[in-house]
Design a protein around this motif. Sequence first.
Motif, PDB file in Angstrom:
ATOM      1  N   LYS A   1      43.314  42.221  52.759  1.00  0.00           N
ATOM      2  CA  LYS A   1      41.766  41.359  53.074  1.00  0.00           C
ATOM      3  C   LYS A   1      42.072  40.055  54.229  1.00  0.00           C
ATOM      4  O   LYS A   1      41.447  39.974  55.362  1.00  0.00           O
TER       5      LYS A   1
ATOM      6  N   HIS B   1      41.490  39.529  58.276  1.00  0.00           N
ATOM      7  CA  HIS B   1      40.039  38.793  58.564  1.00  0.00           C
ATOM      8  C   HIS B   1      40.452  37.288  59.535  1.00  0.00           C
ATOM      9  O   HIS B   1      40.029  36.654  59.408  1.00  0.00           O
TER      10      HIS B   1
ATOM     11  N   ASP C   1      34.751  49.403  51.211  1.00  0.00           N
ATOM     12  CA  ASP C   1      36.101  49.894  52.592  1.00  0.00           C
ATOM     13  C   ASP C   1      35.584  50.469  53.803  1.00  0.00           C
ATOM     14  O   ASP C   1      35.841  50.040  54.643  1.00  0.00           O
TER      15      ASP C   1
ATOM     16  N   ARG D   1      32.426  50.971  54.429  1.00  0.00           N
ATOM     17  CA  ARG D   1      31.575  50.019  55.353  1.00  0.00           C
ATOM     18  C   ARG D   1      31.910  49.256  56.558  1.00  0.00           C
ATOM     19  O   ARG D   1      31.788  49.358  57.523  1.00  0.00           O
ATOM     20  N   LEU D   2      33.390  48.684  55.966  1.00  0.00           N
ATOM     21  CA  LEU D   2      33.891  47.902  56.865  1.00  0.00           C
ATOM     22  C   LEU D   2      34.208  48.802  57.665  1.00  0.00           C
ATOM     23  O   LEU D   2      34.075  48.443  59.366  1.00  0.00           O
TER      24      LEU D   2
END
Lengths: 358, 641
Positions: free
Chosen positions: B285, B289, B552, B554-555
């Motif tokens: 993750k 990012h 995840d 929703r990502l």
Amino acid sequence: MEFTTQLLYPIDQALLALMIFVIMLGMGASLTINDFKAVFRSPRGIFIGFVSQFGFMPFIAFALGYILKLEPAFAISLILIGCLPGGTTSNMFTYFSRGSVALSISMTTASTVVAIFMMPILLNLYSVGYTSQITAQLQAAGSDAVFVIPTGNIISSLILVLVPVIIGMFIRKKWADWAKTAEDTAGFMGMIVILYLLFTAFARHGKLFLQTPVEIYIGAISIGLVGFFFGSIVSRLVGIAPIFQRAISLETGIQNGPLAFAVILLSFSEPIQSQMVWLAILYSTFIIISSSIITLIYRKVGAFDYDIYRNTLIHNRLFGEKYFTHYPKNFLPKRIAKDPSQGNAPSQIRDLQGNPNQ
Amino acid sequence: MYYRIEAENLAQLYKKAALQFEELPAFAVRKTAMEWDPISYRELYEQGLCLATALIELGVDARDHVGLFSDNRLEWILADYAVQCCGAADVPRGRDVSNAELIYIINHSGLTVTFVENIEMAKRVLALKCQLHNLKEIIVLKDEENIPEDVRRFKDVYHIGKELREKGDRRVEERMNGIKPDDLFTLIYTSGTTGTPKGVMLTHSNIMSQTRNLPGKHNCNDRSLSVLPIWHIFERVIEMYTLSFGGCTFYSSVQNLAEDMRNVEPTFMASAPRIWEKLYERILKNVKHSHWMRQILFHTAYFLAKHYKSSEYFLTNTNLQVKYLPSWKRILLMPWYFIKWLIVIPWYGFFNAAVLERIRMGAGGGLKITISGGGALPYHVDKFFNNVGIPVLEGYGMTETTPVISVREKLNLIVGTVGPPIKETEIKIVDLETSQILYPNSNLPYNGKMQRGEIWVKGPQVMKGYYKEPELTDMTMKDGWLRTGDLGVITHNNNLKILGRSKSTIVLKSGENVEPEPIEMSLLQSPYIENCVVLGQDKKFLGVLIIPSLPDIRLLGFKELTVKEILNNDIAMKIIRNDVKRIISSANGFKKHEQIRYIGYLTESFKVGEELTNLFKLKRHIIEKKYSTQIDELFKEELKK
């Protein structure tokens, strides 16, 4: 040996310039103002480092040139490499050799600044004999030129190279997250350019590797190794902790390679420029290999004292500054138990005032 | 520089450790992130002796059982010291024990004295008192005010013992000398994944064989971080092992793990697969990012590490050898791997230093080894950490074997296996139906390597038996051989590879046997699946119940706030379905009958103590009972036909 063609094509020079810029930027990105302040906080290690970097290294370079009977251009190049300050590569190697990274960074910082005046002085001092030889060669060839070390140019190129360092420091201050990326990218770039130079040199002047006399290889390889050796011996004799010994040793042997290219390209001209660059390329290549090997050795040898250092450090971090780690009898080897400067954590300092284990 | 105390029993180990390591910290308790309280080997032992004297005074006899219902805390270890030193055995269990289990355990093991963690726990026991026949003394470990009557405070008990010892009471020393290797040091009730609790009798010689035989080189500079429940035998053995070489155990917790890893910089650790899965997810993750340049650096670094490690594994004969490779072929392939290794090494060297080291720092940076146990480590997670350079050694064992049967060694680290059996331990692979020995068996090709069957084990760590259950014991153990109930094979380089629980094996209508674990583990690779359970006993095809991972999904840009809402979103569901199809495909080595036909969803996460064991293993029988309607729904298509 003579260079009949130019060693570096304009594109190579441009690449080198870019590499120098990026690497110096990366170096700046790894520094903060605090690193400069730290220099004054622990002057002892830095002083020993200073002595071995500017005292021994140029002398080792000079002695190697003398013993190996190098041609003047190569000898001058070797001396130049000997007079260089440390680079960021040494910080990385120090980290992996379980040495003191803080000291390595401080030494890099201090030596880079000091180099602006130390380097021209030392270079002039050690290369007196060789400049007159070059002048004699030039005159024998029918020229009436007199060769001198371009002191002014060297100083200005050193200052010019510091510009990206300052930009890098600015980036670090402004965008701290970005700095680490910049640093790694710079290291990666440096590797690619060095390999590119080697391969193109191989492709274009394949014979060059064979033509290069064995003394030059010996010189390029051993300057680093002898530097490691002296750095380690001197700091050990002075009685400094093993983690600092390893840092000083690596810092002494590993010079700022890109800076060598910058100074040579900006300050020297043919006929000696190509020869000088060639030696710098060889040095930059071999130093990575030899310092990798030395690092692996240091890492293995230093594992135990580093474990003790970390363990006591963490005990003091978590159990309080005054906590004293009592190791069982005969656990600490004599070398470490009796070393008056074993680290600076309180538990170690208390060893000075009488370790109850002894 | 490496030293390990050898002793005949735990009490002797405690004594010898106190003499050898004296003032070194044995345990440290977290007050705040940067403030920990150490207790030295000597203090621990002295306090343990006082407490043991008090226990004797309270009427604990040698070979008695003493309850210890508490999660990890320093007093736990002190209580354990006391119990061992007075020659008794403890019956440990965590706070999450259910009332029914509590009654069963206390009565079945015949407890008269018990330690409980806190007042709340003490009240629970008191409320059940009418059903507890012999229980006389309850001692609360945590120092709390307003304790109920009939309950003793740990502090007070300790002082009883302290006074007696000051007056010259030396009964403890007599008790310690009277301990025999065959005496129990603990009686552990396992609820496991099936059935009623069984009391596993473990002896001093069992545990001492573990501290003696675990592979590894450590010394008193080592720091171990404790996150697993102490009453679980795996964590407990690792703590005893740490005592034997003079290391310090730092009590952390799952919530503080990341922070404590950075501050304590553990060099050694007992861990469960879940910890690595979580760390793996977090790392990926973070990479996702980060700055694009960092992403490139990371992926390059990982690519190089993968190739470097794979050639290294081949060259050192530590690759996963599932297929037999004749040695001449191996020798012929050597140059190719050597060249690959040479080409990769300079690049790997740089990226290892610049990029991968940062990832290792996330695990404290100082980890020399960590043993993962208590469940299967998913292959992709396992590979990731070992490629990155965090040596995760997977071990295999069970409570009945105190627990380690086999574990990877650092210098013989074969990803995908659980290593060779540890010293003094023998393994055989036995056919489930015919009980024929498949390995070692000189009549079979390669002496029976890669023949799948049930793992049987024999060695000094095998339990004495189940307490008061001679029939069950006889079923499980024959001539010193313990049937583990797990399926496995021996690879061609002599390492054990686990294939699943024989009892969780799903037998499809067609008669094909399917191990659900590898399928579930592969499915967990999908970021959109939080957890899942594969089903299909007596069915034509396999089905799976999935708990979608809402954050995840929703990502991806879906706006739904609850799992229920997302289940109505066809696009999101299609993404999950496609992921399942992609992962469980023939391309990934799944056979036709292992592929999933039916997919169903659950909205609530599985909870520890309910659907999951403390080590996050699925309790299949509970899940099957609890979600029977959903399971019927899942397979309804098949019923129609």
